[in-house]
Write a protein that holds these residues in place. Structure first.
Motif, PDB file in Angstrom:
ATOM      1  N   ILE A 123      -7.457 -21.364   2.835  1.00  0.00           N
ATOM      2  CA  ILE A 123      -8.613 -22.207   2.496  1.00  0.00           C
ATOM      3  C   ILE A 123      -9.738 -21.352   1.920  1.00  0.00           C
ATOM      4  CG2 ILE A 123     -10.051 -24.135   3.211  1.00  0.00           C
ATOM      5  CD1 ILE A 123      -7.097 -24.601   3.636  1.00  0.00           C
ATOM      6  N   LYS A 124      -9.413 -20.653   0.873  1.00  0.00           N
ATOM      7  CA  LYS A 124     -10.368 -19.793   0.179  1.00  0.00           C
ATOM      8  C   LYS A 124     -10.612 -20.347  -1.213  1.00  0.00           C
ATOM      9  CE  LYS A 124      -8.858 -15.878  -1.398  1.00  0.00           C
ATOM     10  NZ  LYS A 124      -8.323 -14.508  -1.423  1.00  0.00           N
ATOM     11  N   ILE A 125     -11.880 -20.540  -1.571  1.00  0.00           N
ATOM     12  CA  ILE A 125     -12.243 -21.106  -2.867  1.00  0.00           C
ATOM     13  C   ILE A 125     -12.699 -19.997  -3.808  1.00  0.00           C
ATOM     14  CG2 ILE A 125     -13.932 -22.559  -4.077  1.00  0.00           C
ATOM     15  CD1 ILE A 125     -13.967 -24.343  -1.574  1.00  0.00           C
ATOM     16  N   CYS A 126     -12.182 -19.997  -5.026  1.00  0.00           N
ATOM     17  CA  CYS A 126     -12.658 -19.104  -6.079  1.00  0.00           C
ATOM     18  C   CYS A 126     -13.307 -19.953  -7.172  1.00  0.00           C
ATOM     19  CB  CYS A 126     -11.510 -18.291  -6.679  1.00  0.00           C
ATOM     20  SG  CYS A 126     -10.829 -17.050  -5.567  1.00  0.00           S
ATOM     21  N   ILE A 127     -14.481 -19.549  -7.624  1.00  0.00           N
ATOM     22  CA  ILE A 127     -15.178 -20.257  -8.703  1.00  0.00           C
ATOM     23  C   ILE A 127     -15.587 -19.241  -9.761  1.00  0.00           C
ATOM     24  CG2 ILE A 127     -17.174 -21.665  -9.341  1.00  0.00           C
ATOM     25  CD1 ILE A 127     -17.174 -22.845  -6.561  1.00  0.00           C
ATOM     26  N   LEU A 128     -15.346 -19.576 -11.015  1.00  0.00           N
ATOM     27  CA  LEU A 128     -15.706 -18.697 -12.125  1.00  0.00           C
ATOM     28  C   LEU A 128     -17.225 -18.614 -12.234  1.00  0.00           C
ATOM     29  CD1 LEU A 128     -14.175 -17.089 -14.338  1.00  0.00           C
ATOM     30  CD2 LEU A 128     -14.468 -19.075 -15.828  1.00  0.00           C
ATOM     31  N   GLU A 129     -17.757 -17.409 -12.289  1.00  0.00           N
ATOM     32  CA  GLU A 129     -19.210 -17.196 -12.244  1.00  0.00           C
ATOM     33  C   GLU A 129     -19.950 -17.976 -13.329  1.00  0.00           C
ATOM     34  OE1 GLU A 129     -22.382 -13.454 -12.216  1.00  0.00           O
ATOM     35  OE2 GLU A 129     -20.432 -13.227 -13.175  1.00  0.00           O
ATOM     36  N   ARG A 130     -19.477 -17.900 -14.565  1.00  0.00           N
ATOM     37  CA  ARG A 130     -20.209 -18.541 -15.661  1.00  0.00           C
ATOM     38  C   ARG A 130     -20.061 -20.064 -15.644  1.00  0.00           C
ATOM     39  NH1 ARG A 130     -15.729 -16.170 -18.197  1.00  0.00           N
ATOM     40  NH2 ARG A 130     -14.391 -17.592 -19.383  1.00  0.00           N
ATOM     41  N   LYS A 131     -19.188 -20.587 -14.806  1.00  0.00           N
ATOM     42  CA  LYS A 131     -18.995 -22.029 -14.704  1.00  0.00           C
ATOM     43  C   LYS A 131     -19.473 -22.590 -13.366  1.00  0.00           C
ATOM     44  CE  LYS A 131     -16.908 -22.703 -18.694  1.00  0.00           C
ATOM     45  NZ  LYS A 131     -17.459 -23.608 -19.735  1.00  0.00           N
ATOM     46  N   LEU A 132     -20.212 -21.771 -12.622  1.00  0.00           N
ATOM     47  CA  LEU A 132     -20.701 -22.215 -11.325  1.00  0.00           C
ATOM     48  C   LEU A 132     -21.627 -23.424 -11.503  1.00  0.00           C
ATOM     49  CD1 LEU A 132     -21.063 -21.806  -8.269  1.00  0.00           C
ATOM     50  CD2 LEU A 132     -22.913 -20.196  -8.795  1.00  0.00           C
ATOM     51  N   SER A 133     -21.327 -24.496 -10.799  1.00  0.00           N
ATOM     52  CA  SER A 133     -22.122 -25.722 -10.887  1.00  0.00           C
ATOM     53  C   SER A 133     -21.989 -26.482  -9.582  1.00  0.00           C
ATOM     54  CB  SER A 133     -21.642 -26.609 -12.045  1.00  0.00           C
ATOM     55  OG  SER A 133     -20.343 -27.120 -11.765  1.00  0.00           O
ATOM     56  N   ARG A 134     -22.840 -27.453  -9.406  1.00  0.00           N
ATOM     57  CA  ARG A 134     -22.742 -28.282  -8.198  1.00  0.00           C
ATOM     58  C   ARG A 134     -21.396 -29.018  -8.186  1.00  0.00           C
ATOM     59  NH1 ARG A 134     -27.416 -27.668  -5.712  1.00  0.00           N
ATOM     60  NH2 ARG A 134     -29.399 -27.732  -6.818  1.00  0.00           N
ATOM     61  N   GLY A 135     -21.011 -29.536  -9.330  1.00  0.00           N
ATOM     62  CA  GLY A 135     -19.751 -30.267  -9.410  1.00  0.00           C
ATOM     63  C   GLY A 135     -18.562 -29.422  -9.007  1.00  0.00           C
ATOM     64  N   ALA A 136     -18.533 -28.161  -9.449  1.00  0.00           N
ATOM     65  CA  ALA A 136     -17.427 -27.265  -9.112  1.00  0.00           C
ATOM     66  C   ALA A 136     -17.362 -27.021  -7.609  1.00  0.00           C
ATOM     67  CB  ALA A 136     -17.570 -25.943  -9.859  1.00  0.00           C
ATOM     68  N   VAL A 137     -18.521 -26.849  -6.978  1.00  0.00           N
ATOM     69  CA  VAL A 137     -18.564 -26.623  -5.526  1.00  0.00           C
ATOM     70  C   VAL A 137     -18.071 -27.858  -4.787  1.00  0.00           C
ATOM     71  CG1 VAL A 137     -20.059 -26.165  -3.541  1.00  0.00           C
ATOM     72  CG2 VAL A 137     -20.407 -24.920  -5.683  1.00  0.00           C
ATOM     73  N   TRP A 138     -18.573 -29.042  -5.164  1.00  0.00           N
ATOM     74  CA  TRP A 138     -18.153 -30.273  -4.495  1.00  0.00           C
ATOM     75  C   TRP A 138     -16.665 -30.535  -4.683  1.00  0.00           C
ATOM     76  CZ3 TRP A 138     -23.001 -32.682  -7.064  1.00  0.00           C
ATOM     77  CH2 TRP A 138     -24.130 -32.451  -6.251  1.00  0.00           C
ATOM     78  N   HIS A 139     -16.167 -30.287  -5.887  1.00  0.00           N
ATOM     79  CA  HIS A 139     -14.759 -30.535  -6.200  1.00  0.00           C
ATOM     80  C   HIS A 139     -13.846 -29.640  -5.365  1.00  0.00           C
ATOM     81  CE1 HIS A 139     -11.614 -31.872  -9.150  1.00  0.00           C
ATOM     82  NE2 HIS A 139     -11.033 -30.773  -8.695  1.00  0.00           N
ATOM     83  N   GLU A 140     -14.115 -28.333  -5.388  1.00  0.00           N
ATOM     84  CA  GLU A 140     -13.247 -27.397  -4.677  1.00  0.00           C
ATOM     85  C   GLU A 140     -13.382 -27.528  -3.164  1.00  0.00           C
ATOM     86  OE1 GLU A 140     -10.913 -25.917  -6.192  1.00  0.00           O
ATOM     87  OE2 GLU A 140     -11.660 -26.477  -8.184  1.00  0.00           O
ATOM     88  N   ALA A 141     -14.569 -27.889  -2.686  1.00  0.00           N
ATOM     89  CA  ALA A 141     -14.742 -28.101  -1.250  1.00  0.00           C
ATOM     90  C   ALA A 141     -13.890 -29.269  -0.771  1.00  0.00           C
ATOM     91  CB  ALA A 141     -16.212 -28.349  -0.922  1.00  0.00           C
ATOM     92  N   GLU A 142     -13.777 -30.299  -1.602  1.00  0.00           N
ATOM     93  CA  GLU A 142     -12.916 -31.421  -1.237  1.00  0.00           C
ATOM     94  C   GLU A 142     -11.457 -30.989  -1.188  1.00  0.00           C
ATOM     95  OE1 GLU A 142     -10.820 -34.468  -0.133  1.00  0.00           O
ATOM     96  OE2 GLU A 142     -12.958 -34.207   0.173  1.00  0.00           O
ATOM     97  N   HIS A 143     -11.045 -30.134  -2.118  1.00  0.00           N
ATOM     98  CA  HIS A 143      -9.680 -29.595  -2.043  1.00  0.00           C
ATOM     99  C   HIS A 143      -9.478 -28.848  -0.722  1.00  0.00           C
ATOM    100  CE1 HIS A 143      -8.311 -30.897  -5.844  1.00  0.00           C
ATOM    101  NE2 HIS A 143      -8.884 -29.980  -6.609  1.00  0.00           N
TER     102      HIS A 143
END
Length: 220
Positions: free
Chosen positions: A98-118
Protein backbone atom coordinates in the motif's frame (compact mmCIF):
# COMPACT_ATOMS: atom_id res chain seq x y z
CA UNK A 1 8.63 58.38 -12.56
CA UNK A 2 6.35 58.64 -9.55
CA UNK A 3 7.69 56.96 -6.43
CA UNK A 4 5.77 53.98 -5.10
CA UNK A 5 4.19 54.29 -1.70
CA UNK A 6 4.78 51.72 1.03
CA UNK A 7 1.38 50.08 0.47
CA UNK A 8 1.98 49.71 -3.28
CA UNK A 9 5.41 48.18 -2.66
CA UNK A 10 3.82 45.66 -0.33
CA UNK A 11 1.18 44.71 -2.91
CA UNK A 12 3.86 44.20 -5.58
CA UNK A 13 5.91 42.04 -3.21
CA UNK A 14 2.88 39.88 -2.39
CA UNK A 15 2.13 39.49 -6.10
CA UNK A 16 5.71 38.43 -6.91
CA UNK A 17 5.86 35.93 -4.06
CA UNK A 18 2.46 34.53 -4.99
CA UNK A 19 3.52 33.91 -8.58
CA UNK A 20 6.22 31.56 -7.37
CA UNK A 21 3.89 29.22 -5.52
CA UNK A 22 1.98 26.44 -7.26
CA UNK A 23 -1.43 26.79 -5.62
CA UNK A 24 -4.25 24.74 -7.09
CA UNK A 25 -7.45 26.76 -7.01
CA UNK A 26 -6.97 28.10 -3.45
CA UNK A 27 -9.89 30.54 -3.65
CA UNK A 28 -12.45 27.76 -4.04
CA UNK A 29 -11.24 25.66 -1.12
CA UNK A 30 -14.32 24.21 0.50
CA UNK A 31 -14.85 25.14 4.14
CA UNK A 32 -16.12 21.67 5.04
CA UNK A 33 -13.75 19.71 2.81
CA UNK A 34 -10.48 20.66 4.51
CA UNK A 35 -10.18 20.14 8.22
CA UNK A 36 -7.10 18.50 9.74
CA UNK A 37 -4.04 17.54 7.66
CA UNK A 38 -3.22 13.81 7.51
CA UNK A 39 -0.13 13.99 9.72
CA UNK A 40 0.26 10.25 10.31
CA UNK A 41 1.08 9.31 6.71
CA UNK A 42 4.73 8.82 5.78
CA UNK A 43 5.71 11.10 2.87
CA UNK A 44 9.11 10.95 1.16
CA UNK A 45 10.89 11.51 -2.14
CA UNK A 46 11.21 14.75 -4.11
CA UNK A 47 9.20 16.88 -1.72
CA UNK A 48 9.42 20.48 -0.63
CA UNK A 49 7.90 21.90 2.53
CA UNK A 50 4.91 23.26 0.60
CA UNK A 51 4.28 20.04 -1.39
CA UNK A 52 4.37 17.92 1.79
CA UNK A 53 1.75 20.13 3.43
CA UNK A 54 -0.24 20.13 0.18
CA UNK A 55 -0.36 16.31 0.22
CA UNK A 56 -1.26 16.11 3.92
CA UNK A 57 -3.98 18.74 3.56
CA UNK A 58 -5.41 17.06 0.45
CA UNK A 59 -5.43 13.61 2.03
CA UNK A 60 -6.88 15.14 5.19
CA UNK A 61 -10.03 16.03 3.26
CA UNK A 62 -10.84 12.34 2.83
CA UNK A 63 -12.63 10.05 5.26
CA UNK A 64 -10.73 8.63 8.21
CA UNK A 65 -11.13 5.13 6.76
CA UNK A 66 -9.40 6.13 3.52
CA UNK A 67 -6.61 8.02 5.29
CA UNK A 68 -5.83 5.02 7.48
CA UNK A 69 -5.46 2.81 4.40
CA UNK A 70 -2.56 4.85 3.00
CA UNK A 71 0.77 3.49 4.19
CA UNK A 72 3.21 5.77 2.38
CA UNK A 73 3.32 8.41 -0.37
CA UNK A 74 6.47 8.87 -2.45
CA UNK A 75 6.88 11.87 -4.77
CA UNK A 76 8.99 10.75 -7.75
CA UNK A 77 11.10 13.15 -9.89
CA UNK A 78 10.54 10.94 -12.97
CA UNK A 79 8.77 7.76 -14.02
CA UNK A 80 12.11 5.94 -13.85
CA UNK A 81 12.14 6.49 -10.09
CA UNK A 82 9.03 4.42 -9.53
CA UNK A 83 8.56 0.81 -10.59
CA UNK A 84 5.44 -0.17 -12.50
CA UNK A 85 4.79 3.34 -13.83
CA UNK A 86 3.29 3.22 -17.30
CA UNK A 87 3.93 5.93 -19.89
CA UNK A 88 0.72 7.84 -19.17
CA UNK A 89 0.36 7.29 -15.43
CA UNK A 90 0.84 10.21 -13.05
CA UNK A 91 0.43 8.00 -9.98
CA UNK A 92 0.55 4.35 -8.99
CA UNK A 93 -0.49 2.41 -5.89
CA UNK A 94 1.64 -0.63 -5.07
CA UNK A 95 0.25 -3.73 -3.41
CA UNK A 96 0.50 -5.38 -0.94
CA UNK A 97 2.59 -2.71 0.80
CA UNK A 98 0.00 0.00 0.00
CA UNK A 99 2.61 2.47 -1.16
CA UNK A 100 1.62 5.35 -3.45
CA UNK A 101 4.00 6.91 -5.98
CA UNK A 102 3.09 10.23 -7.62
CA UNK A 103 5.05 11.98 -10.36
CA UNK A 104 6.40 15.27 -8.98
CA UNK A 105 5.47 17.47 -11.93
CA UNK A 106 1.94 16.02 -11.97
CA UNK A 107 1.25 16.35 -8.26
CA UNK A 108 -2.34 17.54 -7.81
CA UNK A 109 -5.25 17.13 -5.45
CA UNK A 110 -6.93 14.82 -7.94
CA UNK A 111 -3.90 12.53 -8.11
CA UNK A 112 -3.77 12.25 -4.31
CA UNK A 113 -7.50 11.52 -4.01
CA UNK A 114 -7.40 9.00 -6.86
CA UNK A 115 -4.42 7.00 -5.59
CA UNK A 116 -5.62 7.13 -1.98
CA UNK A 117 -8.83 5.45 -3.09
CA UNK A 118 -6.78 2.73 -4.78
CA UNK A 119 -4.96 2.27 -1.46
CA UNK A 120 -8.26 1.92 0.38
CA UNK A 121 -9.65 -0.55 -2.16
CA UNK A 122 -8.40 -3.70 -0.43
CA UNK A 123 -9.83 -2.70 2.94
CA UNK A 124 -13.11 -3.97 1.53
CA UNK A 125 -13.44 -7.57 0.38
CA UNK A 126 -14.23 -8.83 -3.10
CA UNK A 127 -17.84 -9.47 -2.07
CA UNK A 128 -18.21 -5.72 -1.52
CA UNK A 129 -16.79 -4.91 -4.93
CA UNK A 130 -19.11 -7.47 -6.48
CA UNK A 131 -21.89 -5.08 -5.42
CA UNK A 132 -20.26 -2.26 -7.42
CA UNK A 133 -19.85 -4.50 -10.47
CA UNK A 134 -23.51 -5.49 -10.24
CA UNK A 135 -24.53 -1.82 -10.18
CA UNK A 136 -22.20 -0.96 -13.08
CA UNK A 137 -23.28 -3.77 -15.39
CA UNK A 138 -21.53 -4.54 -18.68
CA UNK A 139 -19.85 -1.17 -19.24
CA UNK A 140 -16.11 -1.75 -18.97
CA UNK A 141 -13.71 -1.99 -21.87
CA UNK A 142 -15.90 0.18 -24.12
CA UNK A 143 -13.60 3.17 -24.30
CA UNK A 144 -14.83 4.35 -27.71
CA UNK A 145 -18.08 5.71 -26.28
CA UNK A 146 -18.56 9.33 -25.31
CA UNK A 147 -18.65 9.89 -21.59
CA UNK A 148 -20.19 10.50 -19.13
CA UNK A 149 -22.84 7.89 -19.82
CA UNK A 150 -24.25 4.71 -18.30
CA UNK A 151 -23.00 5.66 -14.83
CA UNK A 152 -19.39 5.97 -16.06
CA UNK A 153 -17.85 9.43 -15.75
CA UNK A 154 -15.01 9.29 -18.31
CA UNK A 155 -13.13 6.95 -20.63
CA UNK A 156 -10.46 6.14 -18.05
CA UNK A 157 -13.17 5.04 -15.61
CA UNK A 158 -14.49 2.77 -18.36
CA UNK A 159 -11.29 0.71 -18.17
CA UNK A 160 -12.45 -1.44 -15.22
CA UNK A 161 -14.30 -1.22 -11.91
CA UNK A 162 -11.02 -0.49 -10.11
CA UNK A 163 -10.58 2.80 -12.03
CA UNK A 164 -14.31 3.49 -12.09
CA UNK A 165 -14.43 3.67 -8.29
CA UNK A 166 -11.27 5.80 -8.08
CA UNK A 167 -12.54 8.29 -10.68
CA UNK A 168 -15.87 8.62 -8.88
CA UNK A 169 -14.09 9.37 -5.60
CA UNK A 170 -11.67 11.80 -7.27
CA UNK A 171 -14.46 13.73 -9.00
CA UNK A 172 -16.63 13.89 -5.88
CA UNK A 173 -13.85 15.60 -3.95
CA UNK A 174 -12.83 17.71 -6.95
CA UNK A 175 -16.33 19.10 -7.42
CA UNK A 176 -16.50 20.12 -3.76
CA UNK A 177 -13.16 21.90 -4.18
CA UNK A 178 -14.34 23.89 -7.19
CA UNK A 179 -12.28 21.91 -9.71
CA UNK A 180 -13.50 20.67 -13.10
CA UNK A 181 -15.61 17.51 -13.16
CA UNK A 182 -17.84 15.82 -15.76
CA UNK A 183 -20.93 15.91 -13.52
CA UNK A 184 -22.53 18.91 -15.30
CA UNK A 185 -22.14 17.10 -18.64
CA UNK A 186 -24.28 14.10 -17.67
CA UNK A 187 -27.21 13.80 -20.08
CA UNK A 188 -28.65 10.40 -19.13
CA UNK A 189 -29.62 11.33 -15.57
CA UNK A 190 -32.53 8.92 -15.79
CA UNK A 191 -29.97 6.11 -15.55
CA UNK A 192 -30.18 4.99 -11.88
CA UNK A 193 -26.54 3.89 -11.77
CA UNK A 194 -25.24 7.39 -11.07
CA UNK A 195 -27.16 7.73 -7.81
CA UNK A 196 -26.61 4.07 -6.93
CA UNK A 197 -22.85 4.50 -7.22
CA UNK A 198 -22.90 7.71 -5.19
CA UNK A 199 -24.94 5.97 -2.49
CA UNK A 200 -22.46 3.09 -2.50
CA UNK A 201 -19.57 5.51 -1.87
CA UNK A 202 -21.44 7.00 1.10
CA UNK A 203 -22.38 3.61 2.51
CA UNK A 204 -18.80 2.31 2.30
CA UNK A 205 -17.39 5.52 3.84
CA UNK A 206 -15.56 6.67 0.73
CA UNK A 207 -17.21 10.08 0.99
CA UNK A 208 -18.97 12.00 3.74
CA UNK A 209 -22.66 12.82 3.95
CA UNK A 210 -21.80 16.46 3.20
CA UNK A 211 -20.13 15.50 -0.08
CA UNK A 212 -23.01 13.18 -0.94
CA UNK A 213 -25.47 16.04 -0.44
CA UNK A 214 -23.38 18.29 -2.72
CA UNK A 215 -23.19 15.76 -5.57
CA UNK A 216 -26.69 14.30 -5.44
CA UNK A 217 -28.51 17.29 -7.05
CA UNK A 218 -26.15 17.03 -10.04
CA UNK A 219 -27.43 13.53 -10.77
CA UNK A 220 -31.15 14.31 -10.77
Amino acid sequence: MEKLGASNKLLILIFILGCGVNHENPQSKSKFLYREPANNVKISGAIKKYSEYFIRETLGAMTKETQEAVGQIIVCPSRDDCKDFTEKEVGHCHYPEIKICILERKLSRGAVWHEAEHAAYHKLGEETWAEWKKIAGDVYGKVSKKYPREGVLDDYAAKDHFEDVAMWVEYCYSYCDGLWTPFPKIKDKDDPRYIQKLSFLLQKKKISREIYDKILPLLK
